[in-house]
Design an enzyme around this catalytic site. Structure first.
Site, short mmCIF file in Angstrom:
data_model
loop_
_atom_site.label_atom_id
_atom_site.label_comp_id
_atom_site.label_asym_id
_atom_site.label_seq_id
_atom_site.Cartn_x
_atom_site.Cartn_y
_atom_site.Cartn_z
CG ASP A 170 -11.97 -3.16 6.22
OD1 ASP A 170 -11.53 -2.04 5.44
OD2 ASP A 170 -12.92 -2.70 7.14
CG ASP A 192 -2.09 0.81 1.33
OD1 ASP A 192 -1.91 1.97 0.71
OD2 ASP A 192 -3.13 0.50 1.48
CB THR A 229 -6.65 2.18 -0.04
OG1 THR A 229 -5.76 2.83 0.53
CG2 THR A 229 -6.50 0.77 0.42
#
Length: 552
Positions: free
Chosen positions: A169, A41, A80
């Site tokens: 998540d 990320d 994201t």
């Protein structure tokens, strides 16, 4: 004598007529029994290239594979959730439906925790869950409109196993798809899974949670590698804080764990354990392991991208990828791995200015929807907020409370006000975006409208879209918390590395642009999985140097 030696040397080089050496063609890889996809990320192409000379473990191995140092998350909303939605679906956010981390639904507000209308929809929730809102939601892949690689594998053979493990998540959901065999993520306090799937008793999850709680209760100051010490320089921030040197974490605050080097280690440890627990790659089918290393994003938001904190984080990612390779090699199962990122990122404004980028600036509060709503309400006599949104850029929505006879005028006025700002690059209406043709230019030359069109969903997108100028960080001086961010359509947020490796791979590097949506069809070609081109936006990339091609 000298002539004979020279003749022999020339012959040995294959330079004599009729005796040219024919380079050995790279072997077609054995059909992988295991596909491993790692998303780091906020691992921008800039970060990847900046630290290339320091890699000594997993990233060094990847440099010997097929290297695309500047791939693209092609769309404008470089966040994201949209970024992760492209990696294993082959679709731009316009097709996946994941247009942002959050979007608004003015027509169906829920009740927020403060009792006020909650228009926000979180990308990885099931908004139909009774009593839920964007702050208290049930994690679900329901909003993802496309199948992932794992979904396609299981559709062909239900015995295929899909495991997705991440620090977030939304990363675990977007990589794992609709029905993974195992999905794990950090929920802010503990590693967990979908509602009704208790993973707390699993040995690897239990160990990760125990280690995490100890690290929260008694945090340890990170130790920077020697090559990172040159990046130690204190930079003061407008909120009274600073970046550029490691500072002790406050004991008992779970949020601070996310920026620690050990955070990604817990994710990787669980992923390595899943290889054994799920026997991935050991059966007759092809399995998928998706890993989301989220720490780099949290470090980037909290400290920026150019300090000792980020340098140490990239070194940590290198080590963890080395552990992954070592485990896969020990198992001896045919595997192929791809490493990429969901988006890039940019440094804190204050260090950018100090480092020779005077154009860097923080956004003005006047561009936030609430501030703009006050102006519009005064102009048109509105009693409620005219605009709905949570940021000074991206998708913005007109309130449903605006009388029908005033909507067009309010929209025109809102667009005019944003276009007047010296911090705004462009504003596009929903109608403009919807009518935009598919881009024909090369990726590097996509227009701004092309990039915005790539994350436009007529059901979910706003009434207009605001693009800030490059180097305008959408975090104002007045706001505490995160100090740097991403989300723009500019190159520093769109460019990401795309790296392939398998045993026996022939190395090459291609500096020209490919897209993350190309990953799905490329991996599918390696395992003989048919994916109709009409269902995706990506294309198969030939990752075999020389005449052979994996794309058929």
């Amino acid at each position: 004598m000298i002539g004979r030696l020279l003749l022999a040397a020339v012959a040995g080089l294959g330079l004599l007529a009729g005796s040219a050496v024919v380079p050995k063609a790279p072997a077609t890889p054995s059909k992988p029994k295991l596909i491993v996809v790692v998303s780091v990320d906020q691992f921008s192409a800039d970060l990847f290239n900046q630290y290339r000379g320091t890699y000594s473990a997993g990233l060094k191995r990847l440099l010997g594979g097929v290297v695309f140092p500047a791939g693209y998350q092609s769309h404008a909303a470089t966040e994201t959730c949209p970024g992760h939605s492209t990696i294993l679906t082959g679709g731009h956010p316009a097709r996946t439906g994941i247009i942002a981390n959050n979007w608004m639904d003015p027509a169906h507000p829920r009740t927020g925790k403060d009792g006020k209308p909650d228009y926000t929809v979180y990308c990885a929730e099931d908004p139909s869950t009774p009593g839920s809102n964007s702050a208290h939601y049930t994690v679900s892949p329901r909003l993802l409109k496309m199948p992932t690689l794992g979904d396609r594998l299981k559709a062909v053979d239900p015995q295929s196993k899909v495991v997705s493990i991440s620090g977030k998540d939304r990363a675990a959901v977007m990589l794992g798809g609709q029905n993974p065999n195992l999905a794990i993520w950090w929920d802010g306090k503990t590693f967990t899974s979908f509602k009704g799937r208790d993973v707390s008793a699993m040995a690897s999850v239990k160990a990760a949670n125990e280690h995490a709680q100890k690290a929260i209760a008694k945090p340890v100051l990170p130790v920077a590698p020697a090559h990172c010490l040159m990046d130690t320089r204190l930079v003061s921030l407008p909120n009274g804080g600073s970046v550029g040197t490691f500072k002790p974490r406050t004991p008992g605050d779970p949020k601070l764990l996310r920026t620690a080097p050990e955070f990604d280690r817990y994710t990787m440890d669980m992923a390595l354990a899943a290889l054994d627990e799920q026997k991935l790659g050991a059966g007759a089918t092809t399995d998928l392991l998706a890993i989301g290393l989220s720490g780099t994003d949290y470090v980037g938001h909290t400290y920026g991208t150019e300090g000792v904190e980020m340098c140490t984080q990239i070194a940590t990612v290198d080590i963890l990828l080395g552990k992954l390779f070592a485990k896969l090699d020990r198992l001896g199962r045919p595997y192929a791995i791809v490493v990429t990122a969901d988006h890039g990122g940019h440094d804190v404004v204050e260090r950018n200015v100090e480092n020779g980028l005077p154009a860097a600036q923080r956004v003005e509060m006047a561009l936030f929807p609430k501030a703009m709503s006050k102006i519009l309400s005064g102009e048109f006599g509105l009693t409620e907020e005219a605009l709905i949104g949570d940021a000074p850029f991206g998708d913005l929505y007109l309130s449903r409370s605006i009388p029908a006879e005033k909507r067009d005028a309010v929209l025109s006025a809102a667009i005019a006000h944003y276009r007047e700002s010296p911090q705004v690059e462009a504003v596009f209406t929903k109608d403009q975006i919807a009518k935009a043709p598919a881009p024909r230019a090369s990726l590097e030359d996509w227009s701004m409208l092309d990039r915005v069109r790539a994350n436009f969903d007529p059901e979910r997108s706003g009434d207009f879209y605001v693009v800030l100028k490059s180097f305008v960080t959408p975090i104002p001086r007045e706001v505490s918390g995160y100090v740097a961010t991403h989300g723009s359509p500019w190159g520093y947020d769109r460019r990401v590395p795309i790296l392939y490796w398998w045993k026996g791979i022939a190395h090459y590097e291609q500096p020209n642009g490919i897209e993350t949506v190309d990953i799905l069809p490329t991996l599918a070609s390696l395992i003989g999985l048919f994916v109709p081109q009409a269902e995706i936006d990506g294309r198969c990339i030939d990752v075999m140097a020389g005449a052979p091609s994996n794309c058929r």
